[in-house]
Design a protein around this motif. Structure first.
Motif: not given
Length: 272
Positions: A1-6, A140-147, A160-164, A183-187
Motif C-alpha cells: 500500500m502507499t501512505l499519504n507521503n508516497g 513516515a510518522i503516525g499515531v496509535s490508539n488515537f480517537l 505533516i499529516k499522520p500517515a496511519v 480515511k477521509s483525511l487520507g490516514i
C-alpha cells in the motif's frame, strides 16, 4: 500500500508484542525467511534491540525491510521525544526508522483513569517527530490508539499529516466512524490484534464462514481486515502460523462481509 507521503508499506506486517527481546531476533529471521518484509514493535515492548538484530542477521537489504516502532507513552515533551528517537535508532543499530508512531495519546498509567488527552504533549511529540522526518531519521510518522479528537488535534496543529492510525480492528470490533474519519483525511488504518487475541478462533459462526471459504479461522479474520482496507499486524512465533497468516489468497464476498461486520453486534443484541 502507499501512505499519504508516497512511502510504500506492506499490507501484512508481523507484530512482535509479547515476544521477548531474547527470542525476537530468531522470530524476525524466521519470518524474513518465509516472506515477511515488515515488522511492528515499540519501546514499551522491550524488544527493539532484538528486532534490530533480526534485521541485521538476515540476508535481505535494509531497504527491503519496513520497520515500525512507537514512542514510549510516558514521554510527552519535545526534548524527551528527540532523545527517545535517537535512543531507538541506537537500539536498532539502524540509520532510520520507516514508521514512527505516538503509541497512545495518554501514558499507559492514565488509560481509562483520566479524561486528560494530553493534547499539548502529543503536539510536542509531533513537533520532534516532524523534525526527525526532515532529518532523515524517520520516513513516515503516525499515531496509535488515537480517537477522533486526538487525530484532529494533530491534523489541525501539525505540518505533516499522520500517515496511519494504528487501532484495534477485528470481526468483534469495527470502529467504523473512526475508520471513516481517518480515511477521509487520507490516514491509513493499521489493525492490531486482528485475531482478537485468539479468543474468536473457536467461535462457531466464524468457523462456519471459514469452512465456507475452505480457510482457517485466522485466515478468515485477516481477510476481513484486509478487505476493510486495513494494514494488518498478526503476531506469531510459529513458522507454520507465520506462513498461514502471510498468504491470504481468497476474497470474502460482499454479502458475507456485511454479515461479519454485524456478526458480534447481532449476537450481543440477542444475548440482551
Amino acid at each position: 500500500m502507499t501512505l499519504n507521503n508516497g512511502v510504500e508499506i506492506p499490507q501484512i506486517q508481523l507484530g512482535t508484542w509479547l515476544i521477548n527481546n531474547d527470542d525476537v531476533r530468531k522470530v524476525v529471521c524466521q519470518a524474513i525467511g518465509v516472506g515477511y518484509r515488515s515488522f511492528d514493535t515499540a519501546k514499551d515492548y522491550g524488544n527493539e534491540k532484538g528486532v534490530g538484530k533480526g534485521i541485521w542477521n538476515s540476508d535481505i537489504e535494509r531497504s527491503d525491510i519496513f520497520l515500525t516502532t512507537k514512542l514510549p507513552t510516558a514521554v510527552k515533551d519535545y526534548e524527551g521525544t528527540k532523545e527517545a528517537i535517537d535512543d531507538a535508532l541506537d537500539r536498532f543499530s539502524l540509520e532510520y526508522i520507516d514508521l514512527l508512531l505516538i503509541h497512545s495519546p495518554q501514558p499507559w498509567i492514565e488509560v481509562n483513569r483520566t479524561d486528560d488527552r494530553h493534547f499539548e504533549g502529543n503536539l510536542e511529540n509531533w513537533r520532534a517527530m516532524e523534525e526527525a522526518v526532515k532529518a532523515g531519521k524517520v520516513r513516515a510518522i503516525g499515531v496509535s490508539n488515537f480517537l477522533q479528537e486526538d487525530v484532529a488535534n494533530i491534523v489541525d496543529n501539525g505540518t505533516i499529516k499522520p500517515a496511519v492510525n494504528q487501532i484495534e480492528v477485528h470481526i468483534d470490533k469495527v470502529p467504523m466512524d473512526l475508520m471513516n474519519y481517518c480515511k477521509s483525511l487520507g490516514i491509513q488504518i493499521e489493525a492490531y490484534s486482528p485475531l482478537a487475541h485468539g479468543r474468536l478462533l473457536k467461535d462457531p459462526k466464524i468457523n462456519e464462514y471459514a469452512n465456507k471459504y475452505n480457510v482457517s479461522p485466522a485466515q478468515l479474520m485477516l481477510a476481513f481486515d484486509l478487505q476493510l482496507g486495513c494494514i494488518v499486524l498478526p503476531k506469531s512465533d510459529n513458522i507454520a502460523e507465520m506462513k498461514e497468516k502471510l498468504h491470504i489468497d481468497f476474497r470474502i464476498n460482499d454479502e458475507d462481509m456485511e454479515k461479519l461486520i454485524k456478526l458480534k453486534e447481532r449476537d450481543q443484541n440477542v444475548a440482551v
